[in-house]
Write a protein that holds these residues in place. Structure first.
Motif, short mmCIF file in Angstrom:
data_model
loop_
_atom_site.label_atom_id
_atom_site.label_comp_id
_atom_site.label_asym_id
_atom_site.label_seq_id
_atom_site.Cartn_x
_atom_site.Cartn_y
_atom_site.Cartn_z
N LEU A 1 64.57 1.68 -22.51
CA LEU A 1 64.82 3.07 -22.17
C LEU A 1 63.52 3.82 -21.91
N CYS A 2 63.55 4.66 -20.89
CA CYS A 2 62.44 5.57 -20.59
C CYS A 2 63.05 6.94 -20.36
N ARG A 3 62.54 7.92 -21.06
CA ARG A 3 63.06 9.28 -20.91
C ARG A 3 62.26 10.11 -19.91
N CYS A 4 61.17 9.57 -19.39
CA CYS A 4 60.27 10.38 -18.55
C CYS A 4 60.33 10.05 -17.07
N THR A 5 60.31 8.78 -16.70
CA THR A 5 60.02 8.42 -15.32
C THR A 5 61.21 8.28 -14.40
N GLY A 6 62.39 8.04 -14.92
CA GLY A 6 63.52 7.76 -14.04
C GLY A 6 63.44 6.36 -13.46
N TYR A 7 62.52 5.54 -13.92
CA TYR A 7 62.39 4.12 -13.59
C TYR A 7 61.86 3.83 -12.19
N HIS A 8 61.87 4.78 -11.30
CA HIS A 8 61.46 4.55 -9.91
C HIS A 8 60.07 3.93 -9.84
N ASN A 9 59.10 4.54 -10.49
CA ASN A 9 57.73 4.04 -10.42
C ASN A 9 57.53 2.78 -11.27
N ILE A 10 58.34 2.59 -12.28
CA ILE A 10 58.28 1.36 -13.07
C ILE A 10 58.71 0.19 -12.19
N VAL A 11 59.80 0.37 -11.45
CA VAL A 11 60.27 -0.68 -10.53
C VAL A 11 59.21 -0.95 -9.47
N LYS A 12 58.63 0.11 -8.95
CA LYS A 12 57.58 -0.03 -7.94
C LYS A 12 56.39 -0.81 -8.50
N ALA A 13 56.01 -0.53 -9.72
CA ALA A 13 54.89 -1.23 -10.35
C ALA A 13 55.19 -2.71 -10.54
N ILE A 14 56.41 -3.03 -10.93
CA ILE A 14 56.76 -4.44 -11.14
C ILE A 14 56.81 -5.18 -9.80
N LEU A 15 57.33 -4.53 -8.77
CA LEU A 15 57.29 -5.14 -7.44
C LEU A 15 55.85 -5.44 -7.03
N ALA A 16 54.96 -4.47 -7.25
CA ALA A 16 53.55 -4.66 -6.90
C ALA A 16 52.92 -5.76 -7.74
N ALA A 17 53.22 -5.80 -9.03
CA ALA A 17 52.66 -6.84 -9.90
C ALA A 17 53.11 -8.23 -9.49
N SER A 18 54.28 -8.31 -8.86
CA SER A 18 54.79 -9.60 -8.40
C SER A 18 54.13 -10.04 -7.10
N GLY A 19 53.28 -9.18 -6.55
CA GLY A 19 52.60 -9.51 -5.31
C GLY A 19 53.41 -9.15 -4.07
N GLN A 20 54.53 -8.52 -4.27
CA GLN A 20 55.36 -8.12 -3.14
C GLN A 20 54.90 -6.77 -2.61
N GLU A 21 55.15 -6.59 -1.36
CA GLU A 21 54.83 -5.31 -0.75
C GLU A 21 55.83 -4.28 -1.24
N VAL A 22 55.34 -3.12 -1.60
CA VAL A 22 56.23 -2.05 -2.05
C VAL A 22 56.81 -1.39 -0.81
N ALA A 23 58.14 -1.39 -0.72
CA ALA A 23 58.84 -0.87 0.46
C ALA A 23 58.50 0.60 0.70
N LYS A 24 58.62 0.99 1.95
CA LYS A 24 58.28 2.35 2.35
C LYS A 24 59.04 3.39 1.52
N GLU A 25 60.31 3.12 1.21
CA GLU A 25 61.08 4.08 0.42
C GLU A 25 60.51 4.24 -0.99
N PHE A 26 59.63 3.31 -1.39
CA PHE A 26 58.97 3.41 -2.69
C PHE A 26 57.60 4.07 -2.58
N ALA A 27 57.17 4.41 -1.40
CA ALA A 27 55.84 5.00 -1.23
C ALA A 27 55.78 6.33 -1.98
N ALA A 28 54.61 6.58 -2.55
CA ALA A 28 54.44 7.82 -3.34
C ALA A 28 54.44 9.05 -2.47
#
Length: 161
Positions: free
Chosen positions: A134-161
């Protein structure tokens, strides 16, 4: 009191514990590894997630004696040998996968377990795997983005900051 021994972050450790001592308490109070956070003490939030013999475990749901002889990895063990942030930790920083930071150790440990099992997860797979954290602050969007990036995958445009 009973003696417990384990390897934590590559270092052999031991100590005396009562039978009811939680692994999270042993890590935090005895070993002073305070990166493992305790949020709920009931296994619901995932802030205390660590790895025991390679498996993701909520340390507030495990007695220290159950880890006797085990290899334990905490958030402190996720850093590089030189003390710099590990890949997943760096991705969380780079992609703003944290705000207050309380859930972050558990999220990083869960992400590491996911990437061990599935090196290139989809967004849906990441979200499903994180369902026990559980995370009460982020809404998980950036956490998912971070995990995608850590996996070496390109972060999709809809995930762009």
């Amino acid at each position: 009191m009973a003696q417990v021994s384990m390897t934590v972050n590559g270092t052999p450790v031991s100590g005396e514990v009562e039978g009811r001592t939680l692994l999270s308490t042993f890590l935090r109070d005895t070993l002073e590894l305070t990166g493992t956070h305790v949020g709920c003490d009931t296994g619901q939030c995932g802030a205390c997630t660590i790895h025991v013999n390679g498996a993701s475990v909520k340390s507030c749901n495990m007695f220290a004696l159950e880890a006797d002889g085990a290899a334990v990895t905490t958030i402190e063990g996720m850093a590089n040998a030189d003390g710099s942030l590990g890949t997943i930790q760096q991705a969380f920083q780079d992609h703003h996968g944290l705000q207050c930071g309380f859930c972050t150790p558990g999220m990083v440990m869960t992400a590491a377990a996911l990437l061990e099992e599935n090196p290139k997860p989809t967004e849906a797979e990441i979200r499903s795997y994180l369902s026990g954290n559980l995370c009460r602050c982020t809404g998980y969007h950036n956490i998912v983005k971070a995990i995608l990036a850590a996996s070496g995958q390109e972060v999709a445009k809809e995930f762009a900051a």
